[in-house]
Design a protein around this motif. Sequence first.
Motif, mmCIF file in Angstrom:
data_model
loop_
_atom_site.group_PDB
_atom_site.id
_atom_site.type_symbol
_atom_site.label_atom_id
_atom_site.label_comp_id
_atom_site.label_asym_id
_atom_site.label_seq_id
_atom_site.Cartn_x
_atom_site.Cartn_y
_atom_site.Cartn_z
ATOM 1 N N ARG A 185 4.000 18.158 55.415
ATOM 2 C CA ARG A 185 5.086 17.345 55.956
ATOM 3 C C ARG A 185 5.763 16.554 54.844
ATOM 4 N N ASP B 131 9.202 10.510 55.268
ATOM 5 C CA ASP B 131 9.364 10.076 56.664
ATOM 6 C C ASP B 131 8.299 10.663 57.590
ATOM 7 N N THR C 119 7.519 13.702 58.430
ATOM 8 C CA THR C 119 8.156 14.620 59.369
ATOM 9 C C THR C 119 7.927 16.065 58.939
ATOM 10 N N ALA D 297 13.258 19.548 62.448
ATOM 11 C CA ALA D 297 14.375 18.614 62.237
ATOM 12 C C ALA D 297 15.746 19.270 62.301
ATOM 13 N N SER E 150 17.425 10.554 58.745
ATOM 14 C CA SER E 150 16.253 10.365 57.900
ATOM 15 C C SER E 150 16.254 11.362 56.748
ATOM 16 N N SER F 233 14.255 13.889 56.122
ATOM 17 C CA SER F 233 14.137 15.274 56.592
ATOM 18 C C SER F 233 15.395 15.737 57.309
ATOM 19 N N GLU F 234 16.012 14.852 58.088
ATOM 20 C CA GLU F 234 17.235 15.226 58.795
ATOM 21 C C GLU F 234 18.370 15.525 57.822
#
Length: 318
Positions: free
Chosen positions: A96, A100, A102, A107, A115, A117-118
């Motif tokens: 991950r 964040d 994630t 995502a 964020s 990852s976004e």
Amino acid sequence: MTSLGSASAAPGEIDTGRLSVGETRDGSPLGLPVCVVNGATEGDTLYIQAASDGDELNGVGVVRSLVPRLDPDDLAGTVLLVGIVNLHAYQVAEHRNPIDDTKLNRAFPGDEHGSSSERIAAAAFDAATGADLVLDLHQGSTSRMIHETRVRCGPRHHLHSECLDLAKTFDCGHVLDQKGPDGQLARAAPDEGVPTIDPELGGAVGLDPESVAIGVEGVFNVLTAYGFLDGSVDPDDQVRATGFEQYGAPAGGLVDFEAELGERVEQGDRLFHVTDAFGSVKAESTADAEGVFWRTRRLPQVATGEYVCSVGTDIDRF
């Protein structure tokens, strides 16, 4: 001229560069490593990405082996590659994104103002959905797993048959045809009209040469069958699973598997047993349904309820 981030290539050229996805904690620019292989003649665009999960290196190995073998003079169309997508996780060898916490492949389509990852997902998704086909290279993390491709859009999706054809063309031998979780690239990109699959190239700690070789062959199968390269491809019949059952440990101890990866199992067949440190059998687990022994954890020691193995179910050949 075709560009991806700072990489730009005229017809018949290859270039590498970086795709900006924000900044690191010290304010330094963060860019994903990218490559553009622009064919000498016009054609479709294939997008390939690797290491969406930072500890899955077989896809990186595929990209590393593939690009030196691509001659733009022989290519019709363009190949766009993001060699390491989850760069933060890759740097620390984790699954991950540690910035964040994630899983990047949950995502998509991302958010350029979101964020960490976004933002990465948004940049990759923009490149992917500008292509005609997408390969998102994965593996079973550090688990032991058969070689497979995954069709994640779901059987009722309008691009399901196109995604299934792409999976068969890649030709790993096994296909998991099951709708995936929200946020997966192979689920989100078909919504934008782009056939997309997840090749899952075995499982390894580090790079596995056999899995990398299968992945490279799969990419060349796609390049040939879809007209990027001259030639023809005749995929073998493949085993498709539309269900997927996971089995946990009924007791803590040491696991011995009684089926091999890729082996057909019948309902009631013993999959594994658990022993104590002195070899006494404490518990066993049997298959709930007919299927294919698909994936196992690598380490033999388990706690009660911990994941041990998976079986692909609802099997057919196509």
